[in-house]
Design an enzyme around this catalytic site. Structure first.
Site, mmCIF file in Angstrom:
data_model
loop_
_atom_site.group_PDB
_atom_site.id
_atom_site.type_symbol
_atom_site.label_atom_id
_atom_site.label_comp_id
_atom_site.label_asym_id
_atom_site.label_seq_id
_atom_site.Cartn_x
_atom_site.Cartn_y
_atom_site.Cartn_z
ATOM 1 C CB VAL A 7 47.696 43.989 45.820
ATOM 2 C CG1 VAL A 7 46.372 44.656 46.173
ATOM 3 C CG2 VAL A 7 48.428 43.536 47.090
ATOM 4 C CG ASP A 51 37.432 34.246 42.781
ATOM 5 O OD1 ASP A 51 36.684 33.609 42.017
ATOM 6 O OD2 ASP A 51 38.187 35.156 42.386
ATOM 7 C CE LYS A 78 41.395 33.506 40.524
ATOM 8 N NZ LYS A 78 41.226 34.064 39.151
ATOM 9 C CB ALA A 132 47.419 40.410 40.629
ATOM 10 N N GLY A 133 44.141 39.481 39.723
ATOM 11 C CA GLY A 133 43.463 38.363 39.076
ATOM 12 C C GLY A 133 43.865 37.012 39.618
ATOM 13 C CG MET A 134 47.236 35.839 40.417
ATOM 14 S SD MET A 134 48.998 35.644 40.778
ATOM 15 C CE MET A 134 49.020 33.973 41.457
ATOM 16 C CB ALA A 135 41.597 34.466 44.146
ATOM 17 N N GLY A 136 43.902 37.025 45.505
ATOM 18 C CA GLY A 136 44.710 37.262 46.693
ATOM 19 C C GLY A 136 43.891 37.621 47.919
#
Length: 292
Positions: A96, A137, A11, A98-102
């Protein structure tokens, strides 16, 4: 069903505002979440032997209770008294930390997969209620699409979808601690101009105006990260120089994304950041688009 293959989508935040710090230490947020097509791949299989086995393509990722995937599987095994075991293989693609909800999207996919594999009969809303106990998240990662996220991130309102448009993602060779960002965010002393206009983005989405969405994007957490990590501002500026309508940091960073009006301009930006003269700005670069 004895096995299932899943795609766990990342995201970005089209807008991120923090309203206040709560007494419990969490922060009340108001943000617009958008699923993108960049995804991890997860294979899950039932096993006759009890327990959880997790493997990944990245040696530095934990494969025990320090991994959200493991904890998501264990939550449902414990709650439903599942006697069989589960084996999970993760192929990590989303950057990882990274602010992308991985991590959250992987855990959301495991909740979904466990529900299917073991016929637990849980609705998506019931999965969300369990997921939020693991991470704020996770409910959005179960829902996917475009949504207004409020509370600590668990109160979700579906929004008009972001039209398909090219998106370039770039992560510099740094890690940013979410805890550090929030500890150094002093909302009560920031000027009003630091707060993004979330409603303007919602209006632009309703009008299906990609340019207006991009032009009104904002992330209050940049008041901390861009001051402490100049690499983030450098990538933002370079994306705009290379033709992005606008660029923004996703979540607490450090990933930066740019929204483009046309595929050719986006591809040129991607090529420059990935292989060209600007490749030293980033460690990972991807070309993607909104997930519908």
């Amino acid at each position: 069903m004895d096995s299932i293959k899943l795609q766990a989508y990342g995201k970005i935040n089209l807008s991120l505002d923090v309203l206040r710090q709560r007494e419990d230490g969490y922060h009340d947020v108001r943000m617009i979440m958008q699923t993108v097509k960049l995804h991890d791949n997860i294979d899950m299989q039932k096993t006759g032997e009890p327990g959880i086995r997790l493997t990944t393509n990245l040696s530095f990722l934990p494969v025990n209770e320090n991994n959200l995937m493991y904890r998501a599987a264990k939550m449902l095994i414990d709650e439903f008294g599942i006697k069989e075991g589960v084996s999970m293989q993760l192929k990590k693609v989303i950057p990882v930390s990274a602010g992308m909800a991985g991590g959250s999207t992987d855990a959301a996919s495991v909740l979904y997969g466990m529900n299917k594999l073991f016929d637990l009969g849980l609705s998506v809303n019931e999965l969300k209620l369990r997921g939020v106990k693991l991470g704020a998240d996770i409910p959005f990662c179960l829902m996917r699409g475009t949504a207004l996220s409020e509370g600590i991130g668990e109160v979700l309102t579906p929004l008009t979808k972001l039209p398909i448009c090219p998106i370039v993602l770039a992560k510099p060779a740094i890690s940013v601690s979410t805890k550090f960002v929030y500890q150094n965010l002093h909302v009560n002393v920031l000027p009003e101009s630091s707060h993004p206009d979330v409603d303007a983005v919602i209006t632009a989405l309703k009008k299906q105006d990609v340019r207006a969405v991009a032009e009104n994007m904002g992330n209050i957490l940049e008041t901390v990260t861009c001051r402490n990590y100049p690499e983030i501002e450098s990538i933002k500026s370079k994306m705009k120089e290379l033709g992005a309508i606008n660029s923004l940091m996703s979540g607490s960073g450090p990933t930066v994304f740019g929204i483009f009006a046309d595929p050719e301009t986006a591809k040129n930006c991607y090529q420059s950041l990935r292989y060209g003269k600007d490749k030293n700005l980033c460690k990972q670069v991807y070309l993607t688009e909104p997930w519908h």
